[in-house]
Motif scaffolding. Structure first.
Motif, PDB file in Angstrom:
ATOM      1  N   ILE A  73       1.209  -0.984  -0.373  1.00 34.26           N
ATOM      2  CA  ILE A  73       0.123  -0.011   0.093  1.00 34.26           C
ATOM      3  C   ILE A  73       0.710   0.884  -0.072  1.00 34.26           C
ATOM      4  CG2 ILE A  73      -1.698  -0.882   1.173  1.00 34.26           C
ATOM      5  CD1 ILE A  73      -1.684   0.264   3.477  1.00 34.26           C
ATOM      6  N   ALA A  74       2.416   1.286  -0.149  1.00 34.88           N
ATOM      7  CA  ALA A  74       2.604   2.376   0.325  1.00 34.88           C
ATOM      8  C   ALA A  74       3.543   2.855  -0.825  1.00 34.88           C
ATOM      9  CB  ALA A  74       4.239   2.030   0.919  1.00 34.88           C
ATOM     10  N   ASP A  95      -4.332  -2.833  -1.925  1.00 35.47           N
ATOM     11  CA  ASP A  95      -4.789  -3.735  -0.181  1.00 35.47           C
ATOM     12  C   ASP A  95      -5.461  -4.745  -0.786  1.00 35.47           C
ATOM     13  OD1 ASP A  95      -5.934  -4.486   1.872  1.00 35.47           O
ATOM     14  OD2 ASP A  95      -6.447  -2.195   2.979  1.00 35.47           O
ATOM     15  N   PHE A  96      -4.345  -5.854   0.083  1.00 34.80           N
ATOM     16  CA  PHE A  96      -5.012  -7.143  -0.547  1.00 34.80           C
ATOM     17  C   PHE A  96      -6.931  -7.707  -0.008  1.00 34.80           C
ATOM     18  CE2 PHE A  96      -5.160 -11.538   0.671  1.00 34.80           C
ATOM     19  CZ  PHE A  96      -4.431 -12.190  -0.783  1.00 34.80           C
ATOM     20  N   LEU A  97      -6.925  -7.105   1.213  1.00 32.81           N
ATOM     21  CA  LEU A  97      -7.894  -7.406   1.249  1.00 32.81           C
ATOM     22  C   LEU A  97      -9.434  -6.858   0.667  1.00 32.81           C
ATOM     23  CD1 LEU A  97      -7.248  -7.814   5.174  1.00 32.81           C
ATOM     24  CD2 LEU A  97      -7.673 -10.021   3.147  1.00 32.81           C
ATOM     25  N   GLN A  98      -9.196  -5.765   0.499  1.00 30.53           N
ATOM     26  CA  GLN A  98      -9.910  -4.870  -0.269  1.00 30.53           C
ATOM     27  C   GLN A  98      -9.895  -4.799  -2.149  1.00 30.53           C
ATOM     28  OE1 GLN A  98      -9.855  -0.466   0.632  1.00 30.53           O
ATOM     29  NE2 GLN A  98     -10.132  -1.313   2.532  1.00 30.53           N
ATOM     30  N   ILE A 126      -7.679 -12.615   6.088  1.00 30.09           N
ATOM     31  CA  ILE A 126      -7.124 -13.434   5.765  1.00 30.09           C
ATOM     32  C   ILE A 126      -7.071 -14.764   5.281  1.00 30.09           C
ATOM     33  CG2 ILE A 126      -4.800 -13.736   6.816  1.00 30.09           C
ATOM     34  CD1 ILE A 126      -3.583 -12.279   4.921  1.00 30.09           C
ATOM     35  N   LYS A 127      -7.133 -15.531   7.354  1.00 30.39           N
ATOM     36  CA  LYS A 127      -7.244 -16.934   6.693  1.00 30.39           C
ATOM     37  C   LYS A 127      -8.212 -17.302   5.811  1.00 30.39           C
ATOM     38  CE  LYS A 127      -8.439 -20.557   9.985  1.00 30.39           C
ATOM     39  NZ  LYS A 127      -8.875 -21.475   9.189  1.00 30.39           N
ATOM     40  N   SER A 128      -8.920 -17.976   4.692  1.00 33.23           N
ATOM     41  CA  SER A 128      -9.299 -17.971   4.080  1.00 33.23           C
ATOM     42  C   SER A 128      -8.745 -17.972   2.441  1.00 33.23           C
ATOM     43  CB  SER A 128     -10.956 -18.162   4.380  1.00 33.23           C
ATOM     44  OG  SER A 128     -11.044 -16.502   3.110  1.00 33.23           O
TER      45      SER A 128
END
Length: 232
Positions: A73-74, A95-98, A126-128
């Motif tokens: 993200i940086a 952003d990996f999750l978004q 992030i677990k799944s």
């Protein structure tokens, strides 16, 4: 200013101009070690919070034929990573999750969760997203760091550590978030990395001697170690 904004602006980059890329070969070697020890089978690796990308670039040499990608993200760190991008390593300013719904064989979270404001929610989300997760977590809590106080506050001010762990607390956190711990081992950053402070150099011999006698006690009392963890 939020912690996220520290990375998205120039603040972190000004304080840490190399983004710790000089430590990448050492970290990659420990990742390679835990992968080989557990005989993992995989076709791709994703690193969340990849910084300047050097961990993945080192791993690409160790695991030819494996697809590797990094999310960051940086903007400053991403620009450095993108300039070194080569097949089969790719980098994304996202952003990996978004911004991603992909699933991977292995996700790397190397010196990341101590920077995340709500790390429990992050770990659960992030677990799944992969079969295996490999964490590297600094064990900032030790008897000597608590007695002196300033080492922990310096980590907060200079490198953005918001949360502080010792071995049992990070393993319990992962279990509470639904992870199964497969393997873990200590990494001796204060002993093995160059350019250490004078106090760290003075502590090398006591750390080595105590570690040889009782690993867990040495880490908890003297500090200077991190924990590499393989989980699913």
């Amino acid at each position: 200013m939020t912690m996220r904004q520290i990375y998205e602006t120039d603040l972190y980059s000004n304080r840490n101009p190399t983004w710790h890329e000089e430590d990448a070969p050492w970290k990659a070697s420990h990742i390679e070690k835990i992968i080989h020890r557990n005989q993992l089978s995989f076709k791709n690796i994703c690193e969340v919070g990849c910084g300047t990308g050097d961990i993945l670039l080192n791993l690409s040499n160790a695991f030819p034929g494996v697809d590797l990608c990094g999310f960051e993200i940086a903007p400053q760190a991403y620009a450095r990573a993108k300039a070194k991008e080569r097949d089969p390593v790719r980098f994304f300013l996202k952003d990996f999750l978004q911004d991603s719904e992909d699933h991977y064989d292995i996700i790397l979270l190397i010196d990341v969760i101590e920077h995340v404001e709500d790390y429990n929610a992050f770990l659960k989300a992030i677990k799944s997203r992969s079969q295996y997760k490999i964490f590297h977590v600094p064990l900032d809590l030790s008897v000597q760091s608590l007695l002196r106080g300033w080492p922990i506050m310096n980590l907060r001010a200079n490198v953005g550590h918001l949360h502080y762990f010792y071995k049992d607390s990070i393993l319990a956190t992962l279990k509470d978030c639904g992870y199964r711990i497969i393997d873990h081992h200590y990494t001796a950053s204060r002993l093995e990395l160059p350019n250490q402070a004078v106090t760290s150099r003075l502590m090398r011999l006591p750390r080595r001697l105590c570690y040889a006698a009782n690993r867990d006690l040495a880490v908890r009392v003297l500090g200077g170690y991190s924990l590499m963890i393989l989980a699913s």
